[in-house]
Design a protein around this motif. Structure first.
Motif, PDB file in Angstrom:
ATOM      1  N   VAL A 520      -4.245  -3.355  -8.729  1.00 48.43           N
ATOM      2  CA  VAL A 520      -4.684  -4.478  -7.947  1.00 48.43           C
ATOM      3  C   VAL A 520      -5.109  -3.633  -6.483  1.00 48.43           C
ATOM      4  O   VAL A 520      -5.998  -3.898  -5.783  1.00 48.43           O
ATOM      5  CB  VAL A 520      -3.518  -5.492  -7.552  1.00 48.43           C
ATOM      6  CG1 VAL A 520      -4.066  -6.273  -6.336  1.00 48.43           C
ATOM      7  CG2 VAL A 520      -3.609  -6.287  -8.738  1.00 48.43           C
ATOM      8  N   SER A 521      -4.121  -2.740  -6.281  1.00 53.69           N
ATOM      9  CA  SER A 521      -4.359  -2.046  -5.070  1.00 53.69           C
ATOM     10  C   SER A 521      -5.623  -1.180  -4.889  1.00 53.69           C
ATOM     11  O   SER A 521      -6.177  -1.429  -3.933  1.00 53.69           O
ATOM     12  CB  SER A 521      -3.182  -1.337  -4.498  1.00 53.69           C
ATOM     13  OG  SER A 521      -2.942  -0.257  -5.728  1.00 53.69           O
ATOM     14  N   GLN A 522      -6.018  -0.589  -6.103  1.00 49.27           N
ATOM     15  CA  GLN A 522      -6.965   0.364  -6.238  1.00 49.27           C
ATOM     16  C   GLN A 522      -8.368  -0.703  -5.791  1.00 49.27           C
ATOM     17  O   GLN A 522      -9.274  -0.355  -5.200  1.00 49.27           O
ATOM     18  CB  GLN A 522      -7.090   1.036  -7.408  1.00 49.27           C
ATOM     19  CG  GLN A 522      -8.564   1.700  -7.618  1.00 49.27           C
ATOM     20  CD  GLN A 522      -8.606   3.015  -6.517  1.00 49.27           C
ATOM     21  OE1 GLN A 522      -7.577   3.393  -6.031  1.00 49.27           O
ATOM     22  NE2 GLN A 522      -9.728   3.477  -6.365  1.00 49.27           N
ATOM     23  N   SER A 523      -8.292  -1.750  -6.346  1.00 50.45           N
ATOM     24  CA  SER A 523      -9.500  -2.840  -6.385  1.00 50.45           C
ATOM     25  C   SER A 523      -9.636  -3.328  -5.059  1.00 50.45           C
ATOM     26  O   SER A 523     -10.759  -3.484  -4.464  1.00 50.45           O
ATOM     27  CB  SER A 523      -9.161  -4.137  -7.620  1.00 50.45           C
ATOM     28  OG  SER A 523     -10.202  -4.842  -7.041  1.00 50.45           O
ATOM     29  N   ALA A 524      -8.504  -3.614  -4.333  1.00 47.57           N
ATOM     30  CA  ALA A 524      -8.673  -4.031  -3.037  1.00 47.57           C
ATOM     31  C   ALA A 524      -9.241  -3.037  -2.147  1.00 47.57           C
ATOM     32  O   ALA A 524      -9.974  -3.121  -1.251  1.00 47.57           O
ATOM     33  CB  ALA A 524      -7.258  -4.547  -2.490  1.00 47.57           C
ATOM     34  N   ALA A 525      -8.754  -1.615  -2.405  1.00 43.04           N
ATOM     35  CA  ALA A 525      -9.349  -0.407  -1.508  1.00 43.04           C
ATOM     36  C   ALA A 525     -10.860  -0.517  -1.847  1.00 43.04           C
ATOM     37  O   ALA A 525     -11.467  -0.298  -0.787  1.00 43.04           O
ATOM     38  CB  ALA A 525      -8.506   0.729  -1.812  1.00 43.04           C
TER      39      ALA A 525
END
Length: 532
Positions: A520-525
Motif C-alpha cells: 500500500v505504501s508503495q502505491s501511495a508513493a
C-alpha cells in the motif's frame, strides 16, 4: 557435466557467453548459433535445463514446475516453438477451477454459480454483505482488501480472494495495493452475474452467466507431450549440434569487464575447479541481485540490487492408486484449513507425463520463502503434509498414496516491494551506460514477472541487438501491453518496433509489468510522484 566441445580444459573463448539455461538463455543460444556465432552457456543445475520451465522426471513420472501453457500472441515466439519442436506438440483442453469446502467453482469466478454452490444460507449472507458494501462503501480505498470488499462484500472476499492471494504472495491483503486488485479482477460484476443468472433461469438469456465483461481465457492450448522441458532439451541439443556449448553444474562466481570491452566469466564447477570463459558479449538471465554481487568492477548499484526479493515455491508430487482425481490442469485451493495453494493434475497436461494408467499423479504447490519453515522441511515431512492435506480436502485417501517426490523452485516470482523499481532502474541505467555488451534477459534477469513467451522475446530482441552491434530494440518494452487473462489469437503480434531509449520509455516499461501486488505504501508513493 559439459555438453559440447571445449576449446581447452578450464578456459574457453566464444563470441557470446550466456548465464542460465532457461527459456531466455536457450532461446538466445539457439538463435546465435543459428546465425553463426560461437556461444557457451553456463547452468548451475547439474541435470535439467529450462529453469522454471524444466520438466523433472522421477521413475518415469514427469512433473511440470508451475504449469506452462504454450500459448503466445507473438508470431516470432510461436514460429520458434514450431521450429525447435516441430513434431511433439499436442493440443490440450484448458480447465482450471477453484476448490472450496468440497465443491468446484469456475475460474475465472462466475458469481451466480458461486452463490448457487454456496447454498441458500451462505449465499444470503454473501448478498447481505455485498449490499452493505454498496450502501456503506469504504471511501478511503488503499488496499487489495478495501477494493475487493467494496466490489463483492466481505463474505465473498474472504472466501474467494483473501486466502489464496495471501498464500501466493506471503503478505496480508490489507497491505497489498488496491491497484493490483483493480487490474486482476477487472470486469467481474456481481449484480450483472446475478441478473444474467436470473434471466438465464427464465430462458431469457442464452449467454454464459459469468458476469465477465473482460475477455475469457483460452479454451485450449498446445503442450509438449513430455512436458515443457522437452522444448528446452531440444533447444540445448540443437545448440550443441551447431557447435555451441552448454556447461551443466557451473555456477557464476565472477563476471569481469576487460580492457577491450569484452568479458571474462569465472564459473565454479560442481565437485571443484573453475572454468573461465572469454567473450565479447555477455547475456545474463541470472537473478539481478546475484549478477550485481558478482560483477567486477562492482557497480555502484550492487547494494541496492542486493535488496531485491523473490517469492519461492515447492511442489510435492504424489502418486495415487486411482484414476484421475479431477479433470483440471490444476485447481486453486481457496481453503484456509490447508497450506497448499494449487494442485496440478499432470495427466491432464499430457497423458504421457504419467506412465501408469491406474495411477494418478498430482503436484501440490506450496508458496513460501527460501529458508522458511516449509522450504527447510525434510522431503519426507513434506510428503506426509501433502497426504494429510489431500485427506482434509477430501481429494484422496492417504493410504492410496504409493510414492512422492519434492521439487523446490527458488526465485519463482520477483517481488515488487517498496523500492524495487528504483533498484531495477538504477541497475539498468548503470549497465546500459557503462557496459553496452552486457544484456539482461528473462524473468529473473530483468526482475520482471514475465511469462515464458515474454522471456523468450527479450532474448530474441537481445540477439538482434548483438548481431546489429548496437541496441536497436528496447527489450524493456516487452510485455508492456500484458493482460492478466490469456486471450486473443495465437501468433497475431509481430516484433515490436525499433524504439529510442528515453526516460519516459524506461518509466513506462517498469510500470507496465504483468500484475504483481505492491505494498500500500508503495502505491501511495507512486500516486504522490504522479501528482507531482
Amino acid at each position: 557435466m559439459t555438453t559440447g566441445p571445449a576449446a581447452k580444459p578450464g578456459e574457453l573463448s566464444v563470441d557470446v557467453v550466456i548465464i542460465g539455461a532457461g527459456p531466455a538463455g536457450l532461446t538466445a543460444g539457439y538463435l546465435l548459433t543459428k546465425a553463426g556465432k560461437t556461444v557457451a552457456i553456463i547452468e548451475k543445475d547439474e541435470r535439467y535445463v529450462g529453469g522454471i520451465s524444466r520438466t523433472v522426471e522421477v521413475d518415469g513420472y514427469r512433473f511440470d514446475i508451475g504449469g506452462h501453457r504454450f500459448f503466445s500472441k507473438s508470431k516470432p515466439v510461436v514460429d520458434l516453438w514450431n521450429e525447435i519442436l516441430p513434431d511433439d506438440f499436442i493440443s490440450r483442453p484448458r480447465m482450471s477451477r477453484i476448490y472450496y469446502e468440497g465443491k468446484f467453482y469456475s475460474y475465472p469466478l462466475r458469481a451466480f454459480e458461486a452463490l448457487r454452490n454456496l447454498g441458500l444460507w451462505r449465499s444470503t449472507l454473501c448478498m447481505a454483505s455485498f449490499a452493505k458494501a454498496q450502501v456503506f462503501p469504504n471511501r478511503n480505498v488503499k488496499s487489495f482488501e478495501d477494493w475487493t470488499v467494496n466490489q463483492f462484500g466481505h463474505k465473498l472476499y474472504s472466501i474467494f480472494f483473501k486466502t489464496y492471494t495471501e498464500k501466493v504472495w506471503g503478505m496480508p491483503c490489507d497491505e497489498m495495493s488496491s491497484d493490483w486488485a483493480a487490474q486482476r479482477i477487472k470486469g467481474l460484476s456481481l449484480w450483472g452475474a446475478v441478473w444474467d443468472g436470473v434471466k438465464r433461469s427464465l430462458g431469457l438469456n442464452k449467454k454464459p452467466n459469468n458476469g465477465m465483461q473482460a475477455k475469457t481465457l483460452l479454451e485450449e492450448f498446445r503442450y509438449p507431450r513430455l512436458g515443457p522441458g522437452m522444448m528446452w532439451e531440444a533447444a540445448r541439443d540443437k545448440i550443441v549440434a551447431a557447435g555451441g556449448q552448454v556447461l551443466m553444474g557451473h555456477s557464476l562466481r565472477r563476471l569481469a569487464a576487460d580492457t577491450k570491452g569484452g568479458w571474462r566469466l569465472h564459473a565454479t564447477c560442481v565437485g571443484g575447479g573453475e572454468t573461465v570463459i572469454r567473450a565479447r558479449d555477455a547475456i545474463s538471465s541470472a537473478p539481478m541481485r546475484e549478477l550485481a554481487a558478482r560483477l567486477a568492477p562492482v557497480p555502484g548499484t550492487v547494494l541496492d540490487a542486493g535488496a531485491l526479493k523473490y517469492r519461492d515455491f515447492l511442489t510435492v508430487a504424489l502418486k495415487v492408486k486411482s484414476k484421475d482425481l479431477f479433470p483440471d490442469n490444476w485447481i486453486y485451493i481457496h481453503d484456509s484449513k490447508v497450506q497448499v495453494g494449487r494442485i496440478q493434475n499432470f495427466r491432464s497436461w499430457s497423458p504421457e507425463m504419467v506412465p501408469d494408467q491406474d495411477v494418478a499423479c498430482v503436484g501440490l504447490e506450496y508458496f513460501c520463502f527460501e529458508g522458511d519453515g516449509l522450504w527447510a522441511s525434510a522431503d519426507a515431512d513434506l510428503i506426509e503434509l501433502a497426504k494429510k492435506e489431500m485427506a482434509i480436502l477430501g481429494l484422496c485417501d492417504p493410504s492410496d498414496v504409493i510414492g512422492g517426490s519434492v521439487v523446490r523452485q527458488e526465485k519463482a516470482y520477483p517481488v515488487y516491494d517498496e523500492g524495487y523499481a528504483d533498484r531495477v532502474s538504477a541497475m539498468r541505467e548503470e549497465l546500459e551506460a557503462k557496459h553496452p555488451t552486457l544484456h539482461l534477459v528473462g524473468r529473473n534477469g530483468m526482475h520482471r514477472y514475465n511469462n515464458q513467451d515474454h522471456a523468450m522475446m527479450t532474448a530474441m530482441l537481445t540477439v538482434e541487438n548483438i548481431l546489429a552491434g548496437e541496441r536497436i530494440y528496447d527489450t524493456w518494452c516487452v510485455n508492456e501491453d500484458a493482460e492478466y487473462h490469456e486471450a486473443g489469437n495465437e501468433g497475431e503480434v509481430d516484433l515490436p518496433r525499433v524504439v529510442e531509449h528515453t526516460a519516459d520509455d524506461r518509466a513506462a516499461a517498469l510500470s507496465s509489468m504483468r500484475g504483481v501486488p505492491m505494498p500500500v505504501s508503495q502505491s501511495a508513493a507512486n500516486t504522490d510522484r504522479d501528482a507531482a
